[in-house]
Design a protein around this motif. Structure first.
Motif, short mmCIF file in Angstrom:
data_model
loop_
_atom_site.label_atom_id
_atom_site.label_comp_id
_atom_site.label_asym_id
_atom_site.label_seq_id
_atom_site.Cartn_x
_atom_site.Cartn_y
_atom_site.Cartn_z
N ASP A 258 16.74 15.86 -22.78
CA ASP A 258 17.41 17.36 -22.98
C ASP A 258 19.00 17.21 -22.81
OD1 ASP A 258 18.13 20.13 -22.63
OD2 ASP A 258 18.03 19.98 -20.58
N ILE A 259 19.63 17.68 -23.90
CA ILE A 259 21.20 17.97 -23.87
C ILE A 259 21.53 19.23 -23.27
CG2 ILE A 259 23.37 17.78 -24.82
CD1 ILE A 259 22.19 15.52 -26.73
N SER A 260 22.19 19.44 -22.22
CA SER A 260 22.43 20.85 -21.71
C SER A 260 23.30 21.35 -22.38
CB SER A 260 22.59 20.71 -20.11
OG SER A 260 22.99 22.20 -19.77
N LYS A 265 25.91 27.85 -24.21
CA LYS A 265 25.36 27.10 -25.62
C LYS A 265 23.86 26.82 -25.22
CE LYS A 265 29.14 25.44 -28.08
NZ LYS A 265 29.80 24.12 -28.44
N PRO A 266 22.74 27.06 -25.89
CA PRO A 266 21.46 26.60 -25.68
C PRO A 266 21.31 25.03 -25.56
CG PRO A 266 21.55 27.00 -28.14
CD PRO A 266 23.01 27.49 -27.28
N ASP A 267 20.13 24.78 -24.86
CA ASP A 267 19.92 23.25 -24.80
C ASP A 267 19.66 22.82 -25.86
OD1 ASP A 267 20.74 23.66 -22.04
OD2 ASP A 267 18.98 22.84 -21.03
N VAL A 268 19.77 21.60 -26.35
CA VAL A 268 19.16 20.97 -27.51
C VAL A 268 18.27 19.87 -27.32
CG1 VAL A 268 20.84 21.95 -29.17
CG2 VAL A 268 21.35 19.63 -27.97
N PRO A 269 17.70 19.11 -28.19
CA PRO A 269 16.70 17.86 -27.84
C PRO A 269 17.55 16.76 -28.13
CG PRO A 269 16.09 18.84 -29.93
CD PRO A 269 16.68 20.00 -29.23
N LEU A 310 13.54 26.66 -23.82
CA LEU A 310 14.74 27.26 -24.23
C LEU A 310 14.89 28.22 -23.00
CD1 LEU A 310 17.24 27.59 -26.12
CD2 LEU A 310 16.03 28.93 -27.33
N ARG A 311 16.09 27.98 -22.48
CA ARG A 311 16.18 29.10 -21.26
C ARG A 311 16.88 30.34 -21.84
NH1 ARG A 311 20.27 30.66 -18.01
NH2 ARG A 311 19.61 30.96 -15.63
#
Length: 372
Positions: A258-260, A265-269, A310-311
């Protein structure tokens, strides 16, 4: 899922509640923690016959303590009764090794035997900044058990690796090498094994190298079942990237996480791949969309399955966030991912596993998903 809190609807802190799903007969054993009103206690979930419901067993609500005369600061609430574990390893005879700060063997008939004590440093309270240790993962390479994690002593964080030749009855520590220059300020995170080949991925990326413009991740590789190791660095990751899974599929090693994107911004894989476990490449995950990877498995056809979350912030600072679940299915290549949605809920998906009959099971603190 039977909810892991005494009020059956309350708050479960991030990282608590369901943590692991372990294949067991035609369903799974859930491993995690329960909020009893005073503290987090270890619990296990058992599945029903068709694996459509996971129930706390034993149920902490069945063993409440009468603490009316005990000062509130000294109350502990109902015990969990579960076997604690940060990692579980299956053996061919149906037994399982549960690994936390201690190593326990769960026999096929459910009996529990305590084996080794890792003697990790620990903090009296979660708010302490004193020395502490944490197991993050465990795998088997043949008959050898490998246990990875990290500890912080005198404010210095280092990885550790324990090796056992007898399923955890006794353990000895193996030194994981640091990166060039001796840097090893991370913990040992996700692990994966394929015969005598084993990889250990650092838990998170760090900016320990002052010359690195962004984060640097350590990955270790062993070609002899975990007795000897080499270290590799992967550069160019955002500092604080969290790694959550490692596996082998399609003749490649994969490391995911996980890249916060907080706070705006949303987290991305994040997806790393390697042919040999030594040289690693960061894959372009733009086509995978938003959501960080929280867990991974390989299905009965040998294809990877990634579970993400996805938060979504609440409408105001006081509102609780919701979490939209995501699943990606791959073909064993770095780019062949198909995305599916699991809906948005108050509790995110947290764990995934593949059963012997091919069913893929995904679960969070309230919901359960099956793919037959």
């Amino acid at each position: 899922m039977q909810f892991p809190a005494a009020d059956n609807a309350g708050y479960v802190p991030p990282g608590e509640g369901l943590r692991l799903l372990v294949p067991q007969d035609n369903c799974v054993l859930g491993v995690g923690t329960y909020q009893n009103g005073y503290e987090s206690v270890p619990v296990n979930w058992s599945g029903n016959a068709d694996c459509t419901r996971l129930t706390l067993h034993p149920d902490p609500a069945d063993s409440p303590r009468n603490e009316a005369d005990v000062p509130s600061s000294m109350r502990h609430g109902a015990p969990g009764g579960g076997v604690p574990a940060q990692a579980v390893v299956d053996w061919d005879d149906g037994s399982q090794t549960f690994v936390s700060g201690i190593v326990q063997l769960r026999e096929r008939d459910g009996r529990i035997r305590k084996l080794a004590d890792l003697k990790l440093p620990w903090a009296v309270k979660q708010t302490d900044t004193s020395d502490r240790g944490q197991v993050n993962s465990a795998v088997r390479s043949g008959s050898r058990l490998l246990i990875g994690g990290g500890e912080t002593v005198s404010s210095v964080t280092t990885p550790f690796l324990y090796v056992s030749e007898d399923r955890g009855a006794s353990v000895h520590r193996v030194t994981l090498p640091g990166a060039p220059g001796g840097w090893s300020q991370t913990t040992a995170g996700p692990m994966a094994a394929d015969g005598a080949q084993v990889i250990v991925v650092g838990s998170y990326s760090s900016n320990a190298f002052t010359s690195a413009p962004t984060g640097t991740l350590l990955v270790w590789h062993s070609a002899d079942g975990g007795l000897h190791w080499t270290a590799t660095t992967v550069n160019g990751l955002p500092t604080g990237t969290v790694m959550t899974g490692a596996f082998r599929a399609g003749g490649r090693w994969f490391a995911v996480g996980d890249i916060s994107g907080a706070p705006t911004k949303p987290d991305v894989p994040v997806l790393l791949t390697s042919q040999d476990g030594v040289a690693w490449t960061k894959a372009d995950t733009a086509a995978m969309g938003a959501g960080g990877v929280v867990a991974a498995t390989v299905d009965a056809q040998g294809h990877p399955v990634l579970v993400g979350s996805l938060r979504v912030p609440g409408k105001n600072p006081q509102a609780m966030p919701t979490y939209c679940g995501v699943v990606w299915t791959g073909d064993g290549t770095p780019t062949g991912w198909q995305r599916g949605e699991l809906g948005c809920h108050a509790q995110p998906p947290a764990a995934v596993t593949t059963l012997a009959n091919g069913t893929v099971v995904i679960a969070g603190n309230k919901d359960l998903w099956l793919r037959h």
